[in-house]
Each structure stands twice: as structure tokens, then as C-alpha cells.
Design an enzyme around this catalytic site. Structure first.
Site, short mmCIF file in Angstrom:
data_model
loop_
_atom_site.label_atom_id
_atom_site.label_comp_id
_atom_site.label_asym_id
_atom_site.label_seq_id
_atom_site.Cartn_x
_atom_site.Cartn_y
_atom_site.Cartn_z
N LYS A 225 23.31 -29.76 -32.58
CA LYS A 225 22.71 -30.53 -31.48
C LYS A 225 23.62 -30.42 -30.26
CE LYS A 225 20.59 -33.62 -28.92
NZ LYS A 225 19.28 -33.35 -28.29
N CYS B 299 20.78 -29.38 -19.17
CA CYS B 299 21.52 -30.64 -19.15
C CYS B 299 21.38 -31.27 -17.77
CB CYS B 299 22.97 -30.38 -19.48
SG CYS B 299 23.68 -29.16 -18.40
C1 LIG Z 1 16.95 -33.34 -21.65
C2 LIG Z 1 18.43 -33.64 -21.72
C3 LIG Z 1 18.64 -35.02 -22.32
C4 LIG Z 1 18.96 -33.65 -20.30
C5 LIG Z 1 19.18 -32.55 -22.49
C6 LIG Z 1 19.00 -32.56 -24.02
C7 LIG Z 1 17.61 -32.19 -24.42
C8 LIG Z 1 16.75 -33.08 -25.03
C9 LIG Z 1 17.14 -34.50 -25.33
O1 LIG Z 1 18.20 -34.71 -25.99
O2 LIG Z 1 16.36 -35.36 -24.89
N1 LIG Z 1 15.47 -32.72 -25.37
C10 LIG Z 1 15.01 -31.46 -25.11
O3 LIG Z 1 13.84 -31.12 -25.38
N2 LIG Z 1 15.84 -30.54 -24.54
C11 LIG Z 1 17.12 -30.87 -24.16
O4 LIG Z 1 17.82 -29.99 -23.63
#
Ligand SMILES: CC(C)(C)CCc1c(C(=O)O)[nH]c(=O)[nH]c1=O
Length: 310
Positions: A44, A129
Site C-alpha cells: 500500500k 498523491c
Molecule cells: C488518493 C490519495 C489519497 C491522494 C492517494 C492514495 C490513493 C487512494 C486512497 O488511499 O484513497 N485511492 C486510490 O484509488 N488511489 C490512490 O492513489
């Protein structure tokens, strides 16, 4: 990924692994990935400090995929650094580490720690990010993306990759490819992250389905397959010296075949892994092998990138 799959008499490379974020936050999930029929595994996206992430409901399957707004829940980068230090690189499948700094400074600190540890794992930096509040995500701020790569690529020295959001404009494919081409150790692009800030609504209750961000969340799964294929192919065409990892809408051997036809060298699974669990990898390998046999292809390279146009 060179874990071969001996299915129906042929030995095929196993091109499948998890998309960062799915089945990879905790060590027990990662161990299940090691024991699965995946060809690799990725952690993750890590931040400097551990994070709880957003309140639930924060992930929901939809008729044509899923919506999620997890909020980067993770154990903090030192947890994944310890995991990478104790990983058995000889006998098992390749380990990828996803990093998602909340600032360039954070990313530098995490990258420096992994570089200092000098491990065989492969870094996939998450360019979806968050960036400076009020500015677009890094993947949509091309100057910031270039600046981040100018800082991180020399630090990493070894081959690494970036996870990109989907693009929808030919000029954006051109601009992003031009930035990526500048960094010779940027070895792969993982396309695509979820389509940002979708909204799923319950017709009966007239309410958003997920709790965070007034119901706004990333769209994944079947509904993003054609956007994912376009992004894989766009960067495959523009960056012949780099590899593309395809992700988005792969639920069976058929979509995996299409991603590879579009140019993907490996394929990540998100929503379908979330719904089916790690058993999905044995099915996907079997289905891809059957499709290849039916079409008379012996290796991935017999058809990778061979998309025809009219
Ligand atoms: C969306 C962010 C929280 C800025 C980064 C982590 C992430 C998330 C998440 O942890 O919400 N979900 C996704 O589909 N793609 C991602 O890259």
C-alpha cells in the site's frame, strides 16, 4: 515479472499482481499475496507517518466497478521498509514498494531510507498523491511532476516507476511523456490510478454512497477499462524505452489480453482482487493462457503492443 506459470503445458511469465492499495496494507495481506498465484506483489502507498485514512463507508463495489476514498490508510513507511528488509528475495516473487509522500520532502525522506537499505525491491512512486492543498494532484501538475522527478530520479539511481492518474487529452499524453523521457532510470509507468472524484448516489435514499469527501471518490473497475487501455497504449507508443504496467478494469483473461495488446508488460488487479480475493490470480493466469493458446500465441511478446488500427 519472471515468475513463470506452467499452465496447460506452456510456461508463461506470470504478468499479474495486485494494484497498490488492495490486499497489501498489512503483513498478513502481503503474505497472502506471496502465497497466491500472483507473479509479484506491491505494498500500500506509504506515507512518512502511519495513517488511519478516511471514515467508512469508504469503498463500495458498483454495478460496473467501484468507488473509493480510502484516504491513504497505511502503516507508515518504516513498516514497509522493515517488511522489505526481511523479505526473502531469492525464492519468491518480486516485491514492489509504493510510496506516496504528502510532500516532496516526505517523498525524499522515504526514498533516501529505501536507497540506504539497498534492497532488491522496486519502487513505484504514487504520483496521484496529494500536492499542495488547492493545487491539482502531482500527476496533473506537470511542472511539479517534472520537479519531483528531477529530485527523486537521481536519488533513486536504480530503475523505478511511477503510478499515474488517467489522462484524457492527447496534449497531456504528449506533455507527460516528454517529462518522463527526461529520466533514464524511470523504467516503468503504471497506468492508471482510479479516475478521480466520481460520485455514486443511492436512488432510494438520495444520498451519496460513501462517507468521505461528500461522496466523491476514485472510480475503478469495468467502467474505467477503456480509459486504462488508452493510457497504456498512449504511453507505450510515446515511450519505447520504458515499460508500461497496465491497471484498470481487468476482471478476466480477456481484459488482461487487451492491456497487453495495448502494450502492457505486466497487469495489476484492484477492484476484482478486492471482490474475489487472491484466488483471482490462479483464474487470471489460466484464462490468459487459454486465450493465448486459442489465438496461437506462445509468448507474451508474440502479441504485446501489437494493437492494430483501421
Ligand atoms: C488518493 C490519495 C489519497 C491522494 C492517494 C492514495 C490513493 C487512494 C486512497 O488511499 O484513497 N485511492 C486510490 O484509488 N488511489 C490512490 O492513489
Amino acid at each position: 515479472v519472471d515468475i513463470s506459470t506452467s499452465i496447460s503445458g506452456t510456461t508463461l511469465p506470470n504478468v499479474f499482481f495486485n494494484a497498490s492499495g488492495v490486499w497489501c496494507q498489512h503483513e498478513d495481506e502481503l503474505q497472502a499475496m506471496v502465497e497466491s498465484h500472483s507473479g509479484a506483489l506491491i505494498t500500500k502507498s506509504a506515507t512518512l507517518a502511519p495513517r488511519q485514512g478516511n471514515p467508512s463507508p469508504r469503498y463500495l463495489p458498483l454495478p460496473l466497478g467501484s468507488i473509493s476514498s480510502m484516504g491513504l490508510p497505511n502503516e507508515g513507511y518504516e513498516y514497509y521498509l522493515r517488511y522489505a528488509c526481511s523479505f526473502n528475495y531469492s525464492r519468491t516473487k518480486p516485491l514492489f514498494i509504493s510510496l506516496s509522500g504528502l510532500s516532496l520532502g516526505d517523498s525524499v525522506k522515504m526514498v533516501e531510507a529505501f536507497v540506504a537499505a539497498d534492497l532488491p525491491c522496486m519502487l513505484e512512486i504514487n504520483f496521484s498523491c496529494p500536492n499542495v492543498p488547492g493545487k491539482p494532484q502531482l500527476g496533473y501538475d506537470f511542472e511539479a511532476m517534472d520537479a519531483a522527478l528531477a529530485t527523486l530520479a537521481p536519488l533513486i539511481k536504480k530503475p523505478f516507476g511511477i503510478k499515474l492518474p488517467p489522462f484524457f487529452d492527447i496534449a497531456h499524453f504528449d506533455l507527460v511523456a516528454a517529462v518522463c523521457q527526461k529520466y533514464s532510470n524511470l523504467a516503468f509507468l503504471t497506468c492508471v490510478n482510479s479516475i478521480g472524484n466520481g460520485l455514486a448516489i443511492d436512488f432510494e435514499t438520495e444520498t451519496a454512497l460513501i462517507k468521505p469527501k461528500d461522496g466523491y471518490g476514485g472510480l475503478s473497475g469495468a467502467m474505467i477499462l477503456n480509459t486504462a487501455l488508452a493510457n497504456v497504449n498512449a504511453f507505450y507508443r510515446r515511450l519505447p524505452d520504458k515499460q508500461i504496467i497496465g491497471v484498470g478494469g481487468v476482471a478476466s483473461g480477456k481484459e488482461a489480453f487487451l492491456h497487453i495488446l495495448a502494450g502492457a508488460s505486466a497487469v495489476q488487479i484492484g477492484t476484482q482482487l478486492m471482490e474475489e480475493g487472491p484466488a483471482v490470480f490462479e483464474r487470471l493466469n489460466k484464462e490468459l493462457a487459454e486465450i493465448m493458446a486459442a489465438k496461437g500465441y506462445n509468448t507474451i511478446e508474440d502479441f504485446r503492443g501489437r494493437l492494430k488500427t483501421l
